[in-house]
Design a protein around this motif. Structure first.
Motif, PDB file in Angstrom:
ATOM      1  N   MET A   1      30.992  36.613  30.768  1.00  0.00           N
ATOM      2  CA  MET A   1      32.174  35.861  30.405  1.00  0.00           C
ATOM      3  C   MET A   1      32.486  36.077  28.942  1.00  0.00           C
ATOM      4  SD  MET A   1      32.812  31.823  30.808  1.00  0.00           S
ATOM      5  CE  MET A   1      33.242  31.125  29.257  1.00  0.00           C
ATOM      6  N   ASN A   2      33.733  36.015  28.597  1.00  0.00           N
ATOM      7  CA  ASN A   2      34.209  36.108  27.220  1.00  0.00           C
ATOM      8  C   ASN A   2      33.550  37.247  26.459  1.00  0.00           C
ATOM      9  OD1 ASN A   2      35.541  35.662  24.897  1.00  0.00           O
ATOM     10  ND2 ASN A   2      34.663  33.667  24.478  1.00  0.00           N
ATOM     11  N   ARG A   3      33.924  38.424  26.791  1.00  0.00           N
ATOM     12  CA  ARG A   3      33.318  39.603  26.175  1.00  0.00           C
ATOM     13  C   ARG A   3      33.534  39.659  24.672  1.00  0.00           C
ATOM     14  NH1 ARG A   3      35.256  40.291  31.059  1.00  0.00           N
ATOM     15  NH2 ARG A   3      33.812  40.976  32.634  1.00  0.00           N
ATOM     16  N   GLN A   4      34.525  38.916  24.166  1.00  0.00           N
ATOM     17  CA  GLN A   4      34.764  38.869  22.722  1.00  0.00           C
ATOM     18  C   GLN A   4      33.690  38.055  22.012  1.00  0.00           C
ATOM     19  OE1 GLN A   4      37.136  40.641  21.230  1.00  0.00           O
ATOM     20  NE2 GLN A   4      37.787  41.402  23.210  1.00  0.00           N
ATOM     21  N   GLY A   5      33.109  37.091  22.718  1.00  0.00           N
ATOM     22  CA  GLY A   5      32.041  36.301  22.162  1.00  0.00           C
ATOM     23  C   GLY A   5      32.481  35.140  21.287  1.00  0.00           C
ATOM     24  N   ASP A   6      33.777  34.959  21.076  1.00  0.00           N
ATOM     25  CA  ASP A   6      34.221  33.901  20.167  1.00  0.00           C
ATOM     26  C   ASP A   6      34.548  32.588  20.871  1.00  0.00           C
ATOM     27  OD1 ASP A   6      36.614  34.452  21.406  1.00  0.00           O
ATOM     28  OD2 ASP A   6      37.608  35.216  19.626  1.00  0.00           O
ATOM     29  N   GLY A   7      34.809  32.638  22.181  1.00  0.00           N
ATOM     30  CA  GLY A   7      35.139  31.420  22.915  1.00  0.00           C
ATOM     31  C   GLY A   7      36.525  30.883  22.602  1.00  0.00           C
ATOM     32  N   LYS A   8      37.334  31.606  21.849  1.00  0.00           N
ATOM     33  CA  LYS A   8      38.646  31.112  21.424  1.00  0.00           C
ATOM     34  C   LYS A   8      39.797  31.971  21.944  1.00  0.00           C
ATOM     35  CE  LYS A   8      36.890  28.274  18.157  1.00  0.00           C
ATOM     36  NZ  LYS A   8      36.340  27.089  18.702  1.00  0.00           N
ATOM     37  N   SER A   9      39.533  32.873  22.865  1.00  0.00           N
ATOM     38  CA  SER A   9      40.581  33.743  23.387  1.00  0.00           C
ATOM     39  C   SER A   9      41.695  32.914  24.009  1.00  0.00           C
ATOM     40  CB  SER A   9      40.021  34.689  24.450  1.00  0.00           C
ATOM     41  OG  SER A   9      38.969  35.443  23.930  1.00  0.00           O
ATOM     42  N   LEU A  10      42.922  33.295  23.754  1.00  0.00           N
ATOM     43  CA  LEU A  10      44.063  32.599  24.351  1.00  0.00           C
ATOM     44  C   LEU A  10      44.206  32.936  25.824  1.00  0.00           C
ATOM     45  CD1 LEU A  10      46.721  33.059  21.536  1.00  0.00           C
ATOM     46  CD2 LEU A  10      45.332  31.045  22.019  1.00  0.00           C
ATOM     47  N   LEU A  11      43.792  34.133  26.196  1.00  0.00           N
ATOM     48  CA  LEU A  11      43.895  34.594  27.576  1.00  0.00           C
ATOM     49  C   LEU A  11      42.511  34.992  28.078  1.00  0.00           C
ATOM     50  CD1 LEU A  11      46.975  36.947  27.113  1.00  0.00           C
ATOM     51  CD2 LEU A  11      46.991  34.677  28.141  1.00  0.00           C
ATOM     52  N   VAL A  12      42.271  34.723  29.358  1.00  0.00           N
ATOM     53  CA  VAL A  12      41.002  35.121  29.962  1.00  0.00           C
ATOM     54  C   VAL A  12      41.276  35.870  31.260  1.00  0.00           C
ATOM     55  CG1 VAL A  12      39.693  33.225  28.940  1.00  0.00           C
ATOM     56  CG2 VAL A  12      40.703  32.922  31.176  1.00  0.00           C
ATOM     57  N   SER A  13      40.354  36.733  31.639  1.00  0.00           N
ATOM     58  CA  SER A  13      40.497  37.499  32.874  1.00  0.00           C
ATOM     59  C   SER A  13      40.223  36.603  34.077  1.00  0.00           C
ATOM     60  CB  SER A  13      39.506  38.669  32.870  1.00  0.00           C
ATOM     61  OG  SER A  13      38.182  38.164  32.923  1.00  0.00           O
ATOM     62  N   ILE A  14      40.561  37.084  35.247  1.00  0.00           N
ATOM     63  CA  ILE A  14      40.319  36.328  36.473  1.00  0.00           C
ATOM     64  C   ILE A  14      38.824  36.073  36.675  1.00  0.00           C
ATOM     65  CG2 ILE A  14      40.479  36.435  39.004  1.00  0.00           C
ATOM     66  CD1 ILE A  14      43.292  37.647  38.605  1.00  0.00           C
ATOM     67  N   PRO A  15      37.949  37.074  36.496  1.00  0.00           N
ATOM     68  CA  PRO A  15      36.514  36.782  36.643  1.00  0.00           C
ATOM     69  C   PRO A  15      36.025  35.742  35.630  1.00  0.00           C
ATOM     70  CG  PRO A  15      36.883  39.146  36.717  1.00  0.00           C
ATOM     71  CD  PRO A  15      38.187  38.508  36.331  1.00  0.00           C
ATOM     72  N   ASP A  16      36.498  35.823  34.399  1.00  0.00           N
ATOM     73  CA  ASP A  16      36.097  34.847  33.381  1.00  0.00           C
ATOM     74  C   ASP A  16      36.617  33.454  33.729  1.00  0.00           C
ATOM     75  OD1 ASP A  16      34.779  36.822  32.001  1.00  0.00           O
ATOM     76  OD2 ASP A  16      36.256  36.974  30.391  1.00  0.00           O
ATOM     77  N   ALA A  17      37.847  33.381  34.235  1.00  0.00           N
ATOM     78  CA  ALA A  17      38.418  32.090  34.620  1.00  0.00           C
ATOM     79  C   ALA A  17      37.610  31.476  35.762  1.00  0.00           C
ATOM     80  CB  ALA A  17      39.880  32.257  35.037  1.00  0.00           C
ATOM     81  N   ALA A  18      37.204  32.312  36.722  1.00  0.00           N
ATOM     82  CA  ALA A  18      36.398  31.819  37.839  1.00  0.00           C
ATOM     83  C   ALA A  18      35.089  31.227  37.326  1.00  0.00           C
ATOM     84  CB  ALA A  18      36.127  32.949  38.834  1.00  0.00           C
ATOM     85  N   GLU A  19      34.471  31.877  36.387  1.00  0.00           N
ATOM     86  CA  GLU A  19      33.225  31.384  35.804  1.00  0.00           C
ATOM     87  C   GLU A  19      33.466  30.096  35.012  1.00  0.00           C
ATOM     88  OE1 GLU A  19      29.881  32.868  32.658  1.00  0.00           O
ATOM     89  OE2 GLU A  19      30.793  34.376  33.954  1.00  0.00           O
ATOM     90  N   MET A  20      34.558  30.054  34.277  1.00  0.00           N
ATOM     91  CA  MET A  20      34.883  28.867  33.478  1.00  0.00           C
ATOM     92  C   MET A  20      35.135  27.648  34.363  1.00  0.00           C
ATOM     93  SD  MET A  20      37.400  30.558  30.633  1.00  0.00           S
ATOM     94  CE  MET A  20      37.855  29.011  29.890  1.00  0.00           C
ATOM     95  N   LEU A  21      35.611  27.878  35.570  1.00  0.00           N
ATOM     96  CA  LEU A  21      35.901  26.785  36.495  1.00  0.00           C
ATOM     97  C   LEU A  21      34.676  26.420  37.327  1.00  0.00           C
ATOM     98  CD1 LEU A  21      39.499  27.758  37.671  1.00  0.00           C
ATOM     99  CD2 LEU A  21      38.833  25.909  36.107  1.00  0.00           C
ATOM    100  N   GLY A  22      33.518  26.753  36.841  1.00  0.00           N
ATOM    101  CA  GLY A  22      32.292  26.335  37.504  1.00  0.00           C
ATOM    102  C   GLY A  22      31.770  27.307  38.539  1.00  0.00           C
ATOM    103  N   GLY A  23      32.226  28.538  38.469  1.00  0.00           N
ATOM    104  CA  GLY A  23      31.726  29.539  39.397  1.00  0.00           C
ATOM    105  C   GLY A  23      32.484  29.625  40.704  1.00  0.00           C
TER     106      GLY A  23
END
Length: 82
Positions: A1-23
């Motif tokens: 998740m968050n390949r940028q590593g900053d946690g502040k990206s304005l946009l996230v990919s679908i896989p990252d969003a899925a992970e952010m929503l609890g998997g």
């Protein structure tokens, strides 16, 4: 998740969003996009989700994401009568 590593990206990919929503699955995120429950943007060939939209989505309860079919409604009413 968050390949940028900053946690502040304005946009996230679908896989990252899925992970952010609890998997949840990527398919669930795509469903949310189709229903316009979360906002997304196209960047080239990629579909990106607005982080703020995910945060707003998480502030509310979502007991049932998909619509209830007529068959499910009928079954629920029959079981409630018994």
């Amino acid at each position: 998740m968050n390949r940028q590593g900053d946690g502040k990206s304005l946009l996230v990919s679908i896989p990252d969003a899925a992970e952010m929503l609890g998997g949840v699955t990527e398919r669930t995120v795509e469903y949310l996009i189709r229903r316009k429950t979360v906002e997304s943007r196209k960047l080239g060939k990629r579909r990106m989700i607005l982080r703020s939209s995910l945060e707003e989505f998480c502030k509310h309860d979502h007991p049932r994401l998909r619509p209830v079919s007529a068959q499910e409604q009928a079954a629920a009413s029959r079981s409630g009568e018994e």
